[in-house]
Design a protein around this motif. Structure first.
Motif, PDB file in Angstrom:
ATOM      1  N   ALA A 340      27.501  32.803  48.368  1.00 49.00           N
ATOM      2  CA  ALA A 340      27.097  33.743  47.326  1.00 49.00           C
ATOM      3  C   ALA A 340      28.089  34.897  47.199  1.00 49.00           C
ATOM      4  CB  ALA A 340      25.699  34.279  47.627  1.00 49.00           C
ATOM      5  N   LEU A 341      28.657  35.328  48.328  1.00 49.50           N
ATOM      6  CA  LEU A 341      29.641  36.414  48.292  1.00 49.50           C
ATOM      7  C   LEU A 341      30.883  36.002  47.511  1.00 49.50           C
ATOM      8  CD1 LEU A 341      30.479  39.254  49.400  1.00 49.50           C
ATOM      9  CD2 LEU A 341      31.598  38.028  51.273  1.00 49.50           C
ATOM     10  N   VAL A 342      31.369  34.789  47.766  1.00 46.93           N
ATOM     11  CA  VAL A 342      32.537  34.298  47.026  1.00 46.93           C
ATOM     12  C   VAL A 342      32.220  34.206  45.537  1.00 46.93           C
ATOM     13  CG1 VAL A 342      34.111  32.339  46.722  1.00 46.93           C
ATOM     14  CG2 VAL A 342      33.438  33.052  49.021  1.00 46.93           C
ATOM     15  N   GLN A 343      31.032  33.710  45.207  1.00 48.27           N
ATOM     16  CA  GLN A 343      30.632  33.596  43.806  1.00 48.27           C
ATOM     17  C   GLN A 343      30.561  34.975  43.144  1.00 48.27           C
ATOM     18  OE1 GLN A 343      26.947  31.523  43.207  1.00 48.27           O
ATOM     19  NE2 GLN A 343      26.826  32.019  41.042  1.00 48.27           N
ATOM     20  N   GLN A 344      29.983  35.934  43.835  1.00 46.48           N
ATOM     21  CA  GLN A 344      29.841  37.279  43.283  1.00 46.48           C
ATOM     22  C   GLN A 344      31.204  37.925  43.053  1.00 46.48           C
ATOM     23  OE1 GLN A 344      27.622  39.938  45.793  1.00 46.48           O
ATOM     24  NE2 GLN A 344      28.221  41.748  44.631  1.00 46.48           N
ATOM     25  N   TRP A 345      32.085  37.861  44.051  1.00 53.95           N
ATOM     26  CA  TRP A 345      33.417  38.476  43.914  1.00 53.95           C
ATOM     27  C   TRP A 345      34.235  37.784  42.832  1.00 53.95           C
ATOM     28  CZ3 TRP A 345      35.542  39.745  49.509  1.00 53.95           C
ATOM     29  CH2 TRP A 345      34.758  40.753  50.061  1.00 53.95           C
ATOM     30  N   THR A 346      34.116  36.459  42.749  1.00 44.83           N
ATOM     31  CA  THR A 346      34.861  35.723  41.731  1.00 44.83           C
ATOM     32  C   THR A 346      34.413  36.131  40.330  1.00 44.83           C
ATOM     33  OG1 THR A 346      35.118  33.833  43.223  1.00 44.83           O
ATOM     34  CG2 THR A 346      35.463  33.427  40.875  1.00 44.83           C
ATOM     35  N   HIS A 347      33.106  36.248  40.139  1.00 43.06           N
ATOM     36  CA  HIS A 347      32.580  36.660  38.835  1.00 43.06           C
ATOM     37  C   HIS A 347      33.027  38.078  38.487  1.00 43.06           C
ATOM     38  CE1 HIS A 347      29.784  37.287  35.516  1.00 43.06           C
ATOM     39  NE2 HIS A 347      29.364  38.397  36.124  1.00 43.06           N
ATOM     40  N   THR A 348      32.956  38.998  39.435  1.00 42.08           N
ATOM     41  CA  THR A 348      33.352  40.393  39.189  1.00 42.08           C
ATOM     42  C   THR A 348      34.829  40.487  38.829  1.00 42.08           C
ATOM     43  OG1 THR A 348      31.669  41.187  40.741  1.00 42.08           O
ATOM     44  CG2 THR A 348      33.460  42.702  40.186  1.00 42.08           C
ATOM     45  N   ASN A 349      35.674  39.805  39.589  1.00 41.05           N
ATOM     46  CA  ASN A 349      37.116  39.868  39.331  1.00 41.05           C
ATOM     47  C   ASN A 349      37.491  39.192  38.009  1.00 41.05           C
ATOM     48  OD1 ASN A 349      37.437  41.205  41.759  1.00 41.05           O
ATOM     49  ND2 ASN A 349      37.924  39.350  42.905  1.00 41.05           N
ATOM     50  N   ARG A 350      36.800  38.092  37.667  1.00 41.26           N
ATOM     51  CA  ARG A 350      37.064  37.432  36.391  1.00 41.26           C
ATOM     52  C   ARG A 350      36.692  38.340  35.227  1.00 41.26           C
ATOM     53  NH1 ARG A 350      34.351  33.020  37.078  1.00 41.26           N
ATOM     54  NH2 ARG A 350      32.453  33.699  36.030  1.00 41.26           N
ATOM     55  N   THR A 351      35.564  39.045  35.361  1.00 40.31           N
ATOM     56  CA  THR A 351      35.146  39.973  34.315  1.00 40.31           C
ATOM     57  C   THR A 351      36.165  41.093  34.133  1.00 40.31           C
ATOM     58  OG1 THR A 351      32.818  39.504  34.808  1.00 40.31           O
ATOM     59  CG2 THR A 351      33.294  41.497  33.548  1.00 40.31           C
ATOM     60  N   LYS A 352      36.670  41.630  35.237  1.00 41.57           N
ATOM     61  CA  LYS A 352      37.700  42.671  35.162  1.00 41.57           C
ATOM     62  C   LYS A 352      38.963  42.140  34.488  1.00 41.57           C
ATOM     63  CE  LYS A 352      36.372  45.440  39.194  1.00 41.57           C
ATOM     64  NZ  LYS A 352      36.809  45.908  40.543  1.00 41.57           N
ATOM     65  N   ALA A 353      39.342  40.917  34.826  1.00 38.36           N
ATOM     66  CA  ALA A 353      40.558  40.334  34.253  1.00 38.36           C
ATOM     67  C   ALA A 353      40.413  40.137  32.742  1.00 38.36           C
ATOM     68  CB  ALA A 353      40.870  39.000  34.937  1.00 38.36           C
ATOM     69  N   HIS A 354      39.227  39.708  32.298  1.00 38.07           N
ATOM     70  CA  HIS A 354      39.002  39.506  30.865  1.00 38.07           C
ATOM     71  C   HIS A 354      39.029  40.824  30.091  1.00 38.07           C
ATOM     72  CE1 HIS A 354      36.861  35.368  31.501  1.00 38.07           C
ATOM     73  NE2 HIS A 354      38.168  35.299  31.600  1.00 38.07           N
ATOM     74  N   ASN A 355      38.726  41.925  30.786  1.00 38.37           N
ATOM     75  CA  ASN A 355      38.716  43.238  30.141  1.00 38.37           C
ATOM     76  C   ASN A 355      40.011  44.016  30.335  1.00 38.37           C
ATOM     77  OD1 ASN A 355      36.064  42.856  29.238  1.00 38.37           O
ATOM     78  ND2 ASN A 355      35.205  43.648  31.146  1.00 38.37           N
ATOM     79  N   THR A 356      41.027  43.351  30.857  1.00 38.89           N
ATOM     80  CA  THR A 356      42.328  43.989  31.061  1.00 38.89           C
ATOM     81  C   THR A 356      43.252  43.637  29.893  1.00 38.89           C
ATOM     82  OG1 THR A 356      42.098  43.877  33.469  1.00 38.89           O
ATOM     83  CG2 THR A 356      44.319  44.168  32.596  1.00 38.89           C
ATOM     84  N   PHE A 357      43.843  44.654  29.283  1.00 39.13           N
ATOM     85  CA  PHE A 357      44.676  44.424  28.096  1.00 39.13           C
ATOM     86  C   PHE A 357      46.135  44.815  28.333  1.00 39.13           C
ATOM     87  CE2 PHE A 357      40.322  45.258  26.704  1.00 39.13           C
ATOM     88  CZ  PHE A 357      40.063  44.107  25.988  1.00 39.13           C
ATOM     89  N   THR A 358      46.518  44.992  29.597  1.00 41.54           N
ATOM     90  CA  THR A 358      47.915  45.281  29.927  1.00 41.54           C
ATOM     91  C   THR A 358      48.603  44.003  30.386  1.00 41.54           C
ATOM     92  OG1 THR A 358      47.248  45.866  32.171  1.00 41.54           O
ATOM     93  CG2 THR A 358      47.417  47.664  30.561  1.00 41.54           C
ATOM     94  N   LYS A 359      49.934  44.037  30.402  1.00 39.48           N
ATOM     95  CA  LYS A 359      50.685  42.851  30.796  1.00 39.48           C
ATOM     96  C   LYS A 359      50.523  42.558  32.290  1.00 39.48           C
ATOM     97  CE  LYS A 359      54.211  43.191  27.185  1.00 39.48           C
ATOM     98  NZ  LYS A 359      55.663  43.298  26.884  1.00 39.48           N
ATOM     99  N   LEU A 360      50.412  43.623  33.067  1.00 38.21           N
ATOM    100  CA  LEU A 360      50.212  43.457  34.504  1.00 38.21           C
ATOM    101  C   LEU A 360      48.779  43.838  34.861  1.00 38.21           C
ATOM    102  CD1 LEU A 360      53.517  45.046  35.860  1.00 38.21           C
ATOM    103  CD2 LEU A 360      53.025  42.622  35.489  1.00 38.21           C
ATOM    104  N   SER A 361      48.426  43.642  36.102  1.00 33.52           N
ATOM    105  CA  SER A 361      47.113  44.063  36.586  1.00 33.52           C
ATOM    106  C   SER A 361      47.061  45.583  36.621  1.00 33.52           C
ATOM    107  CB  SER A 361      46.870  43.497  37.990  1.00 33.52           C
ATOM    108  OG  SER A 361      47.773  44.086  38.910  1.00 33.52           O
ATOM    109  N   PRO A 362      45.867  46.162  36.611  1.00 26.16           N
ATOM    110  CA  PRO A 362      45.758  47.624  36.687  1.00 26.16           C
ATOM    111  C   PRO A 362      46.505  48.224  37.876  1.00 26.16           C
ATOM    112  CG  PRO A 362      43.638  46.678  36.132  1.00 26.16           C
ATOM    113  CD  PRO A 362      44.547  45.522  36.447  1.00 26.16           C
ATOM    114  N   THR A 363      46.497  47.523  39.010  1.00 23.14           N
ATOM    115  CA  THR A 363      47.217  48.025  40.188  1.00 23.14           C
ATOM    116  C   THR A 363      48.718  48.078  39.922  1.00 23.14           C
ATOM    117  OG1 THR A 363      45.538  47.036  41.624  1.00 23.14           O
ATOM    118  CG2 THR A 363      47.625  47.679  42.647  1.00 23.14           C
ATOM    119  N   GLY A 364      49.257  47.006  39.320  1.00 27.35           N
ATOM    120  CA  GLY A 364      50.676  46.983  38.998  1.00 27.35           C
ATOM    121  C   GLY A 364      51.066  48.033  37.975  1.00 27.35           C
ATOM    122  N   GLU A 365      50.219  48.223  36.978  1.00 25.87           N
ATOM    123  CA  GLU A 365      50.492  49.242  35.959  1.00 25.87           C
ATOM    124  C   GLU A 365      50.488  50.643  36.559  1.00 25.87           C
ATOM    125  OE1 GLU A 365      51.314  49.046  32.825  1.00 25.87           O
ATOM    126  OE2 GLU A 365      51.181  46.881  32.577  1.00 25.87           O
TER     127      GLU A 365
END
Length: 382
Positions: A340-365
């Motif tokens: 369940a932990l893997v499923q939860q983290w995967t869903h959260t990170n996928r949602t963040k990725a879909h809402n990212t509009f920069t060329k790199l990840s927020p950390t890279g930017e």
């Protein structure tokens, strides 16, 4: 129904109730039945306090339960009844520790059925007792190719009734998030458990180009990695080496942090030697000690493969901290919490990725922005 027939039925029902009550009479001694048992049984109290334990992170001792029930309901009970009540509630919600082992094959079957592509395996002894169980979910296997080629492994003890050790492997994705790869439950960190874990991990994930393994200096782990993964670089966690330094050379231990991690993270040989000279000034025995371990095992500039920013096993420690409460659960419930932990983290990170509009990840930017701001004050000299 006639009145006579109705009376007969009522009489039979009444007699049946009496007989039934007599056939299920209490056999407890009179002194027990007249003490706190007349208030509420431990099973009944366990049903009342179940909602308290729906969250596995909830901590409540028998004394806490005893005090709360006295305050809220006026129920007085001894410590043992409070303890038994908690055991009833916890066992009903999370399963029995001994019975949980028999559910492992069914759980692994359902993981394969509901998560096609997952890799699970189970090894038992001749008497059918559990030796090892391994689980790598399909989402982790598919995502591994897009992550850093760094695998951090570690083991941590389990706090359930029968103990054991949880071996885990994780990495970081492009955004720097912790990415769990595999879990294994074994009896302890020994030669056989680590060897079996690495063997199954290699079957599930194979070997990537420039792959690097990071861990502490557990002897069984090092031996197993050398045997199963002779083709990849094996590096050590900087914090564990620093801890060993402070234990071996205690005189100036408080001053080791900055120069040691300066040497660990140095990008050039000149920077490395500068910080090593600082350590020499604190204790001349440190350099030979670190050289014996091998500079390539802990230093970024000497590493055989790129370690990126992963110079310690912190991400594995963070994963263990996230599983702290789950490590007290019966084994099958533990495996379900990990899934369940893997499923939860995967869903959260996928949602963040879909809402990212920069060329790199927020950390890279953020890193680029900070470097750009810093560069505005620089001058180019010919």
């Amino acid at each position: 129904l006639t009145n006579d027939l109705f009376s007969t039925i009522c009489t039979e029902i009444h007699m049946f109730g009496i007989c039934n009550r007599f056939s299920n009479m209490h056999t407890c001694p009179i002194n027990i039945r007249h003490e706190d048992q007349r208030q509420a049984t431990s099973k009944l109290i366990g049903e009342c306090i179940k909602p308290k334990f729906l969250n596995i992170k909830t901590k409540a001792t028998a004394m806490d339960i005893k005090g709360e029930l006295k305050y809220r309901y006026g129920i007085k009970m001894n410590y043992m009844k409070a303890w038994r009540s908690k055991e009833h509630a916890v066992n009903d919600l999370r399963g029995n520790a001994s019975d949980s082992y028999s559910l492992i094959p069914s759980f692994l079957h359902m993981v394969e059925k509901t998560n096609p592509g997952s890799f699970v395996d189970l090894k038992t002894a001749e008497d059918n007792s559990l030796l090892f169980v391994f689980m790598a979910l399909d989402a982790s296997i598919k995502g591994w190719g897009a992550c850093r080629p760094i695998v951090v492994v570690d083991g941590t003890f389990l706090k359930a009734a029968y103990g054991g050790t949880l071996l885990c492997a994780c990495t970081q994705d492009a955004a720097g998030h912790i990415f769990p790869l595999a879990f294994c439950v074994a009896d302890s960190e020994n030669d056989q458990s680590w060897k079996w874990f690495f063997k199954k991990f290699k079957e599930a994930y194979g070997v990537r180009e420039h792959q690097c393994l990071i861990s502490d200096r557990n002897e069984s782990l090092i031996k197993a990695a050398r045997e199963i993964y002779p083709e990849i670089a094996h590096s050590y966690c900087g914090y564990h080496i620093l801890s060993n330094l402070k234990t071996s050379f205690k005189q100036h231990a408080a001053k080791y942090n900055l120069p040691f991690f300066g040497a660990v993270k140095a990008y050039t040989e000149k920077q490395f030697e500068f910080h090593m000279a600082e350590l020499d000034g604190l204790d001349k025995r440190i350099r030979p000690y670190l050289k014996k371990i091998g500079y390539e095992k802990w230093s970024r500039i000497h590493s055989q493969n790129k370690r990126y920013s992963t110079m310690t096993s912190n991400i594995s420690e963070s994963l263990n901290a996230a599983n702290l409460a789950a490590r007290e659960l019966p084994i099958t419930t533990l495996l379900e919490c990990l899934r369940a932990l893997v499923q939860q983290w995967t869903h959260t990170n996928r949602t963040k990725a879909h809402n990212t509009f920069t060329k790199l990840s927020p950390t890279g930017e953020d890193i680029l922005l900070k470097n750009y701001t810093y560069s505005l004050n620089l001058e180019v000299k010919y």
